[in-house]
Scaffold this active site. Structure first.
Site, mmCIF file in Angstrom:
data_model
loop_
_atom_site.group_PDB
_atom_site.id
_atom_site.type_symbol
_atom_site.label_atom_id
_atom_site.label_comp_id
_atom_site.label_asym_id
_atom_site.label_seq_id
_atom_site.Cartn_x
_atom_site.Cartn_y
_atom_site.Cartn_z
ATOM 1 C CB ALA A 299 -0.922 0.022 1.205
ATOM 2 C CD GLU A 300 -1.541 4.027 -2.589
ATOM 3 O OE1 GLU A 300 -1.424 2.779 -2.543
ATOM 4 O OE2 GLU A 300 -2.500 4.607 -3.116
ATOM 5 C CG ASN A 301 -0.310 3.593 3.993
ATOM 6 O OD1 ASN A 301 -0.395 2.647 3.220
ATOM 7 N ND2 ASN A 301 -0.584 3.487 5.271
#
Lengths: 220, 238, 220, 238
Positions: free
Chosen positions: A45-47
């Site tokens: 996930a990009e976070n």
């Protein structure tokens, strides 16, 4: 099976064992529920998190860990967290095997528009988030969307009309009617949904569709 | 050495009307919630706000409150769709918005903190992102020049800090470590303040020399309650 | 007191309480031994460590921790380690208050040559290491060197002759004869070493030296 | 999931004559010493070697051995002075050398791993470093374009790895975490191999997805002996 489930089920077949995948919101996240047996994937996930799952039961949440939608999240064994610069180094640097993303429009050259809806003259919303980097960086880009908009107009176009997220980025398009592959020659119809004819797909598609011999049905 | 721990108000007094501020966090997760809430009370205005993404979906949480309270004049980030007030204010002309892809905004901030003029990214080539930007071609491939970005003040969120300002992060640290390098004054909101030496050197995510002020936030228990309530309200937990 | 000790002692007076400093090899590292009482500085080394000291006693070493010279090193309370990209983000990004560096040549414009000795035509050695980034990034650059080379030729020049490490980078020059400050007007003689006359400094210096009124002696 | 742990020779079989390799470590500290020693025995040659700095002063240790054994055709890094063999081979034309400031070489590697075309740095403007390079001016200030750098194989050094390749670093990790992103095949030499889940997620310095092979190095005890011997020999410890 509704259109969304059908698309998600078909998209899940694109996962290969050991793949690192990043899933956009909506249909792509749904696909995770249909990963074929024997196939293990690692979610990114990009976070800034790898190898995780969403939790929904009170008490299972950790108030310092979330996914890219800020949902309560559990890190699985072998998972890790890292900062945003590292996360996008992973994404842009080609370390994600596949991304599944939604789109507003996609065209036969593999161009995609998925973030900019007109809000006012020269103003667009909601914003691209991490999508533009995923489109450039993921090794394989799979685009899932409904074939037509609410007015029945094709979202699979000769040329996108909305501001692009990336050019020549999409590898595969999956809709509730068909699976189409972007190739150097153009958009090739690879599969049709159960009970859907090639002509029906063509009629619903503004883009030029290349049909090579008999087109198999999706196996869901 | 003098302790960097100060009161929240003493730290926030460095933020003046019209300043450019960066705030860490990702849709509110690991965001400096206490500092944001106090900034809303203090009413400092005409801010340029830099974040990676915007508020928790639906708004009313974290940086969404600053926008809802009309304290932000310009927003720089990758997304506004989760904050209805931001969309509305952008539409009616009250809020200026500068969009960058999320991987670009974090590299711009990193460049600002690392003394680089900017970076060359393939992201955004052939899109609206090209507008007004220089391009560089390397081995036949075109890249956009994305320039460095800095702020007057950055507010970051850690889990623990020692009194020298060393920060230990917990969970998903998102933009916090990068922002800690890129502002003239750096405020770190944490749950625990400990003595120097209590954080293992290998566990320091942001070295203390980058941090100007350490402030206690809501603490671990309250943080747990805040997110539990948020997630229950939004039907993510039951 | 030999020349090196004198230079190191004088350089140490430039430390201010709370300074983050990076010290080059040789004389600069020596300066750490003469930090004035009541002044605490935080050492940064470019391999990625903050707040440390060298250890020399067997058993005190840690085989996973070293300074930029790969010497056995102890991390002090409040110290930290980090990767090389972060270390140079700290250096280039202006987060180091002062650096003390040696030089082969320095000139009246603040240009400095400190890494490239001619090895063969078009070939230079030993290499710049982290010096060029320190010269660009540190808030204050203090250059320590012997005033003349072994043949008695001035190393404080009108214009450097060796390949530069950085242009207009040096703030202060400290030699065994004098302290000189690089200013927009030129190189200003600030102090002379005990027992050294202004004329002696001038005679030993190829650069144009600006002398404003009486020049005080270094206090060591 | 299949374990990434393999024998040293199986991992090193990916390195062929003429390849470009990156090796982590800083003058030998936290360098993959076992892999280097084995590479010397294997005799693979005509390598392009990328490191931040060179051998421990005087040579005969770490990557110095590869150069002394004439296995390196081209060296890319910030310094050769600590390795007499490198200086000699460079002088006599046997070794090609490409110098970059240390802050530049690590950013070039980072860019290579992060999918950036390069970065814009003020370091080296007005010096030999300008030669053959593009420049970009931003707000009147000139920067050098330093392009991305990648390798066929990177050999990094961690303390612990789990079988999924997640790496925990100890002490000064130097160039290892950055190199882990920038090669087609990444070998991680570690002291301990553990099961997935045994390394806390917050402690992972290099996520396992970046690592292709995990190999056991000399181990903690031998590492301690090696450095003790090195430092005693060089009069750093007594």
């Amino acid at each position: 099976m509704d259109a969304r489930e059908l698309i998600a089920r078909r998209a899940a077949q694109e996962f290969k064992d050991g793949y690192v995948v990043n899933l956009g919101f909506g249909i792509p996240v749904l696909a995770a529920a249909y990963i074929p047996e024997g196939v293990e994937v690692i979610l990114q996930a990009e976070n800034g998190i790898l190898n995780f799952e969403t939790v929904t039961r009170l008490g299972e949440e950790d108030p310092y860990v979330a996914d890219a939608a800020c949902q309560p999240t559990r890190i699985l064994p072998g998972g890790s967290t890292f900062d945003l610069a590292t996360s996008f180094a992973i994404i842009r640097g080609g370390h994600v095997d596949a991304t599944i993303l939604g789109a507003l429009e996609v065209d036969q050259e593999g161009n995609i528009a998925n973030w900019a809806l007109p809000l006012a003259p020269g103003k667009w919303s909601p914003g691209m988030g991490g999508a533009m980097d995923l489109l450039v960086g993921a090794k394989r880009v799979i685009c899932t969307l409904q074939h037509t908009d609410k007015k029945g107009r094709s979202k699979i176009l000769k040329k996108c009309t909305l501001p692009l997220s990336a050019t020549k980025a999409v590898d595969l398009i999956i809709t509730e009617l068909a699976v189409m592959e972007v190739t150097p020659e153009g958009l090739v119809l690879k599969e049709v949904a159960p009970g859907v004819s090639v002509d029906q797909v063509k009629a619903a598609t503004e883009a030029d569709l290349i049909v090579k011999g008999p087109v198999p049905e999706m196996r869901l | 050495m003098k302790s960097k721990e100060v009161s929240l108000d003493a730290a926030l007094s460095h933020i003046k009307d019209g300043m450019t501020i960066m705030i860490g966090g990702f849709l509110g997760m690991n965001a400096p919630l206490a500092a944001i809430d106090r900034l809303v009370e203090l009413g400092v205005k005409d801010l340029t706000l830099i974040t990676a993404v915007n508020a928790y979906p639906g708004g009313g949480f974290g940086i969404g409150k600053l926008i809802e309270n009309h304290q932000v004049k310009k927003y720089i980030g990758s997304h506004i769709g989760t904050c209805p007030a931001a969309v509305e204010q952008y539409k009616n002309g009250e809020l200026e918005v500068e969009f960058y892809p999320q991987g670009t905004i974090i590299e711009k901030i990193r460049a600002g903190g690392a003394g680089l003029g900017g970076i060359l990214t393939p992201t955004g080539v052939g899109t609206l992102m090209e507008e007004g930007k220089q391009k560089v071609t390397i081995d036949g491939k075109v890249y956009l020049v994305e320039t460095a970005l800095r702020a007057d003040v950055a507010i970051i969120r850690g889990y623990k800090a020692d009194k020298m300002g060393n920060i230990l992060y917990r969970g998903t640290p998102n933009s916090n470590p990068v922002m800690a390098l890129a502002a003239d004054y750096v405020i770190a909101e944490v749950d625990y303040v400990v003595e120097p030496g209590e954080i293992e050197p290998d566990r320091v995510g942001t070295p203390g020399i980058l941090v100007d002020a350490v402030v206690k936030g809501y603490g671990e228990e309250k943080t747990r309650e805040i997110f539990r309530e948020l997630w229950i309200k939004n039907k993510k937990l039951a």
